[in-house]
Design a protein around this motif. Sequence first.
Motif, PDB file in Angstrom:
ATOM      1  N   CYS A   1      13.090 -17.532  28.968  1.00 59.88           N
ATOM      2  CA  CYS A   1      11.849 -17.592  28.485  1.00 59.88           C
ATOM      3  C   CYS A   1      11.446 -16.738  27.389  1.00 59.88           C
ATOM      4  N   VAL A   2      10.714 -17.271  26.473  1.00 59.15           N
ATOM      5  CA  VAL A   2       9.908 -16.412  25.655  1.00 59.15           C
ATOM      6  C   VAL A   2       8.464 -16.693  25.326  1.00 59.15           C
ATOM      7  N   LEU A   3       7.553 -15.975  25.638  1.00 61.11           N
ATOM      8  CA  LEU A   3       6.075 -16.092  25.536  1.00 61.11           C
ATOM      9  C   LEU A   3       5.735 -15.902  23.923  1.00 61.11           C
ATOM     10  N   VAL A   4       5.085 -16.963  23.379  1.00 56.02           N
ATOM     11  CA  VAL A   4       4.673 -16.746  21.978  1.00 56.02           C
ATOM     12  C   VAL A   4       3.049 -16.652  22.093  1.00 56.02           C
ATOM     13  N   ILE A   5       2.483 -15.779  21.619  1.00 60.01           N
ATOM     14  CA  ILE A   5       1.289 -15.360  21.684  1.00 60.01           C
ATOM     15  C   ILE A   5       0.526 -15.370  20.312  1.00 60.01           C
ATOM     16  N   GLY A   6      -0.366 -16.408  20.027  1.00 59.97           N
ATOM     17  CA  GLY A   6      -1.281 -16.052  18.693  1.00 59.97           C
ATOM     18  C   GLY A   6      -0.827 -17.393  17.802  1.00 59.97           C
ATOM     19  N   ALA A   7       0.094 -18.039  18.318  1.00 58.99           N
ATOM     20  CA  ALA A   7       0.805 -19.111  17.485  1.00 58.99           C
ATOM     21  C   ALA A   7       0.213 -20.666  17.891  1.00 58.99           C
ATOM     22  N   GLU A   8      -0.096 -21.578  16.971  1.00 63.88           N
ATOM     23  CA  GLU A   8      -0.208 -22.979  17.235  1.00 63.88           C
ATOM     24  C   GLU A   8       0.788 -23.659  18.143  1.00 63.88           C
ATOM     25  N   ALA A   9       0.574 -24.492  19.062  1.00 66.46           N
ATOM     26  CA  ALA A   9       1.191 -25.117  19.676  1.00 66.46           C
ATOM     27  C   ALA A   9       2.202 -26.087  18.848  1.00 66.46           C
ATOM     28  N   ASP A  10       1.948 -26.578  17.912  1.00 64.02           N
ATOM     29  CA  ASP A  10       2.680 -27.523  17.166  1.00 64.02           C
ATOM     30  C   ASP A  10       3.807 -26.662  16.519  1.00 64.02           C
ATOM     31  N   TRP A  11       3.489 -25.406  16.280  1.00 62.46           N
ATOM     32  CA  TRP A  11       4.433 -24.578  15.463  1.00 62.46           C
ATOM     33  C   TRP A  11       5.589 -24.158  16.563  1.00 62.46           C
ATOM     34  N   VAL A  12       5.070 -23.812  17.509  1.00 65.33           N
ATOM     35  CA  VAL A  12       5.928 -23.452  18.611  1.00 65.33           C
ATOM     36  C   VAL A  12       7.058 -24.488  18.879  1.00 65.33           C
ATOM     37  N   ALA A  13       6.344 -25.788  19.164  1.00 67.55           N
ATOM     38  CA  ALA A  13       7.308 -27.132  19.402  1.00 67.55           C
ATOM     39  C   ALA A  13       8.075 -27.197  18.135  1.00 67.55           C
ATOM     40  N   SER A  14       8.044 -26.750  17.218  1.00 69.62           N
ATOM     41  CA  SER A  14       8.845 -27.212  16.092  1.00 69.62           C
ATOM     42  C   SER A  14      10.232 -26.301  16.173  1.00 69.62           C
ATOM     43  N   LEU A  15       9.883 -25.248  16.847  1.00 65.73           N
ATOM     44  CA  LEU A  15      11.243 -24.186  17.163  1.00 65.73           C
ATOM     45  C   LEU A  15      11.987 -24.417  18.173  1.00 65.73           C
ATOM     46  N   GLN A  16      11.481 -25.476  19.265  1.00 63.21           N
ATOM     47  CA  GLN A  16      12.115 -25.960  20.344  1.00 63.21           C
ATOM     48  C   GLN A  16      13.521 -25.961  20.216  1.00 63.21           C
ATOM     49  N   ALA A  17      14.033 -27.002  19.175  1.00 61.77           N
ATOM     50  CA  ALA A  17      15.357 -27.348  18.865  1.00 61.77           C
ATOM     51  C   ALA A  17      16.478 -26.121  18.860  1.00 61.77           C
ATOM     52  N   ALA A  18      15.714 -25.140  17.666  1.00 66.03           N
ATOM     53  CA  ALA A  18      16.735 -24.201  17.498  1.00 66.03           C
ATOM     54  C   ALA A  18      16.765 -23.131  18.369  1.00 66.03           C
ATOM     55  N   ALA A  19      15.532 -23.039  19.531  1.00 65.02           N
ATOM     56  CA  ALA A  19      15.684 -22.158  20.505  1.00 65.02           C
ATOM     57  C   ALA A  19      16.511 -22.728  21.630  1.00 65.02           C
ATOM     58  N   ALA A  20      16.667 -23.993  21.663  1.00 67.02           N
ATOM     59  CA  ALA A  20      17.609 -24.560  22.898  1.00 67.02           C
ATOM     60  C   ALA A  20      18.985 -24.274  22.424  1.00 67.02           C
ATOM     61  N   VAL A  21      19.539 -24.020  21.217  1.00 68.62           N
ATOM     62  CA  VAL A  21      20.919 -23.519  20.616  1.00 68.62           C
ATOM     63  C   VAL A  21      21.260 -22.116  21.192  1.00 68.62           C
ATOM     64  N   GLU A  22      19.989 -21.228  21.346  1.00 64.72           N
ATOM     65  CA  GLU A  22      20.207 -19.838  21.688  1.00 64.72           C
ATOM     66  C   GLU A  22      19.857 -19.757  23.291  1.00 64.72           C
ATOM     67  N   ASN A  23      19.921 -20.854  23.989  1.00 63.73           N
ATOM     68  CA  ASN A  23      19.568 -20.969  25.341  1.00 63.73           C
ATOM     69  C   ASN A  23      18.379 -20.291  25.671  1.00 63.73           C
ATOM     70  N   LEU A  24      17.112 -20.379  24.872  1.00 67.36           N
ATOM     71  CA  LEU A  24      15.832 -19.908  24.966  1.00 67.36           C
ATOM     72  C   LEU A  24      14.818 -21.056  25.122  1.00 67.36           C
ATOM     73  N   ARG A  25      13.550 -20.650  25.858  1.00 69.37           N
ATOM     74  CA  ARG A  25      12.665 -21.761  25.947  1.00 69.37           C
ATOM     75  C   ARG A  25      11.313 -21.038  25.413  1.00 69.37           C
ATOM     76  N   LEU A  26      10.712 -21.467  24.605  1.00 64.10           N
ATOM     77  CA  LEU A  26       9.587 -20.900  23.946  1.00 64.10           C
ATOM     78  C   LEU A  26       8.162 -21.576  24.567  1.00 64.10           C
ATOM     79  N   GLU A  27       7.331 -20.658  25.234  1.00 64.35           N
ATOM     80  CA  GLU A  27       6.045 -21.068  25.639  1.00 64.35           C
ATOM     81  C   GLU A  27       4.838 -20.581  24.999  1.00 64.35           C
ATOM     82  N   ALA A  28       3.749 -21.347  24.633  1.00 61.86           N
ATOM     83  CA  ALA A  28       2.630 -20.681  23.884  1.00 61.86           C
ATOM     84  C   ALA A  28       1.646 -20.306  24.707  1.00 61.86           C
ATOM     85  N   VAL A  29       1.007 -19.291  24.586  1.00 61.25           N
ATOM     86  CA  VAL A  29      -0.053 -18.827  25.441  1.00 61.25           C
ATOM     87  C   VAL A  29      -1.145 -18.865  24.422  1.00 61.25           C
ATOM     88  N   SER A  30      -2.348 -19.400  25.197  1.00 59.84           N
ATOM     89  CA  SER A  30      -3.460 -19.856  24.384  1.00 59.84           C
ATOM     90  C   SER A  30      -4.605 -19.734  25.417  1.00 59.84           C
TER      91      SER A  30
END
Length: 654
Positions: free
Chosen positions: A400-429
Motif C-alpha cells: 500500500c502507498v498512501l497518496v496525500i494531496g492528490a486528486e482521486a482521479d489522478w490516483v486512479a489513473s496510476l493504478q494500472a501502472a502500480a499493479a505492474v509493480e505490485n503496488l496499490r495507491l490509496e488517496a487520503v483526503s
Amino acid sequence: MKILLVEDDPAINQLLSVTFVNHRYTIDVAVDGKTGLELAAQGHYDVILLDIMVPHMDGISVCRQLRHQGCQTPILILTAKGANEDVVEGLDAGADDYVTKPCEPSQLLARIRALTRRSDSHPPFPLLKWGELQLDPIAIQVTYRQQTVPLSPKEYSLLELFLRHPRRIFSRSAIIDRLWSIDDLPTDAAVTNLVKDLRHKLKMAGLQQEAIETVYRMGYRLTLPPKELPSAGQDMTVAVNGASPDPDSLALINQVAQSFRATLKERLAVLEALGRSLIPFNPVTASPVAAIAPAQIEQSRVEAHRLAGGLGTFGCPEGSQIARSIEQLLGEATEFDPTQSQRFLNLLSQLQQVVADLPSEPICCHQPAIQAPSPDSGPFTLDGQPLVASSGCAAGSAACVLVIGAEADWVASLQAAAAVENLRLEAVSPWNAALDGLKYQQPRAILLQLNQNLPWEKGLALVPHLKAELTGIPVLILAEGDGLAERVAVLQAGGDRYLLPSTPPATLVATIAAAIVQAVPHSTARVMIVDDDPAALKLMMTLLQPWELQVTCLTNPERFWKVLTATNPDVLLLDLEMPGYSGLELCRVVRQDIKYRDLPILFVTGYTDVATMQQVFAAEADDFIGKTQVGPELASRVISHIEKRRMQRQRFKR
C-alpha cells in the motif's frame, strides 16, 4: 572491522586513517554529508564517525536520516562543537556517542571498541577463540597454543571476520566489502589468494584441522572447532559463540519433530495397506502378477517419498534410505511379480522396525547455525495465504502507498501502472487527516503531491511528523519546482525522493517501488518454499522464524508461477520430487524469465547422490542442501544468499 569516516578536514582524515589502518581497521572516507549518507546506505560498516560541520549535508542531518532509514550501525559524532545544546542535539538525533575535538587517538579507539561491544554484531567478550587459536582485538595479536601467529593486516582482518561470525558464510563480494575500502576494491582472485595464505599460515602454526572451509558456489566460513565436531551418527547441535542453544528455538523445533512423530503411524498405514494386498498373493495358485490399483501404488509412492524426506530431516538417515528404496520400487512397478512383492514386504518390515526403535525423545534437536537477530516471528504464508497478518493498508498482497494531496482521479489513473509493480495507491483526503489515518493504515510508502490542495509550506511541515509516526517508511515528494532551492528544502525536511509531475506514470511507480525495497530492513527479506511435505515445510518455517523473514510456503506446484510473481521472493527453496511439476522443471522455468535470472534458488531434498547434484546445478540452481543437513545449514545459507544478492545489486548501481 570497517569504519566510515565523514570528515572534510584533510589533516584529520590522514591522521585517523593511519591510526585505524595500524589497528587493523578498514576505513572509507567521505568528505561531505551527502556522500557519507550514500556510502552508509550501500556499504556494511561496524562504526560510523560523523563530523557535524561538513559540506552539502551536516552531520546531524546525516545521523537523523540514517536512523529514519532503519540503520542500526553505531554512530559516533566527532566534532569541534562542544556546547551542551550541541551534545544534546547530536544524541537526540540518534548518535550513540559524542566526542569533541581534539581527541586522543587512543581514547577514540577505546570508544569505538566500546560501541562495537554493545552492538549486536559482536560478542560481549573481546577475546575471540577457535579451539586453541585465539585473537585478541585489543592487543591485535593472534596466538595458537600461546605462540604468536604472524599475520598480515588483511589476513588478521579476515580471521577476525570469521571468528566474530562463526558458521556465517561469506561470499567473496562480502569479504571485499568488509575488508577493503571503496577506493581500493580488488578482484575475487585476491580473496581466493588471501584465504589460501591465511590457511597456510595457520597450518604452519600447527593447526591440524582446517579452520576455514569452502562452501561450494557460496564462499567461505569457519568450521566447527575440534571440540565441537560431532561423532559419526550423532545429531549435530550447533552452539553459537560458545553459548548453549536457545531453549525457545529448541522447544519449537522439537515440537515440530514430535508432530512428525505423531504422523508416522498414519503414514506407515498407507504402505501397510499395500503390503496386505500383496500378502495373499501365491504365484502357484494365482496369476504370476498381482493386480494392484494404480491409484494405490501412486498413493503409496507419494507417502514413501514424504517419509524419506521427513525421516532424513528429523535425524533418521537409516529410515530415510529404506523409504527411498520403497519409493524407487513403487516408481518402477505398475504390477508386482513375486520378486517385487517380496522385496516390498522386506523393505516395509525394515522400515517398521526402524520406526519402532526410534527414541521416545524428539528425533531432531537442530538449531539454526548462526545467532538470530530477534526472537520475534515474521509474516508467514501457506500457499500464498497469510498465516500471520502482514502490514498493509488493507487485506491483499499488494504493497500500500498512501497518496496525500492528490486528486482521486489522478490516483486512479496510476493504478494500472502500480499493479505492474505490485503496488496499490490509496488517496487520503483531506490532507490534514493523514496523521489520523495512520492509526488505521500501515502503508509501505507515502507520496506527497504539493499543489493547491497541499501547499508547499504545509506539505514540508507534514514530512517530519510522518517520518516520526512511521519510522523507516519512505516519503516521496511530487512538486512543481525544479530548482536547487526546492530540492534542498525537501532534503532538509526529510523527504526521500523528489519527483516532478511530468514523470511518466511507469517511472513514477517504479521509483516508489524502488524506495520501498531500499527501505526494507535486511531481516524482512522474502523467502518462498515449495515442498509437498507439510512436515518439511513446518520445520523450515520454524528454522527461519527467528530471522523475521517473510516466508511463503507452497504445497501445490500447480500454483507456483502465480504465487512467485505475486511474492517476488529474495530466495526460492525447492524440493526435487513433487506431484505435477518437479523442482527441476520449476527451476528451469524461473531461469527462462529475465526478471528472475539472478534469483537465488536452493534445492532442499532427500536425494544427495552425485547424479542428482549434477542435475540440480545443470538446471542453474545456486545451492543444494540435503534434508539431513537442514537444521544446521538452512538459516545460514538462506541469509548468505540474501546478502550476496543485495550486495551484487548495490555494486551494479555503483
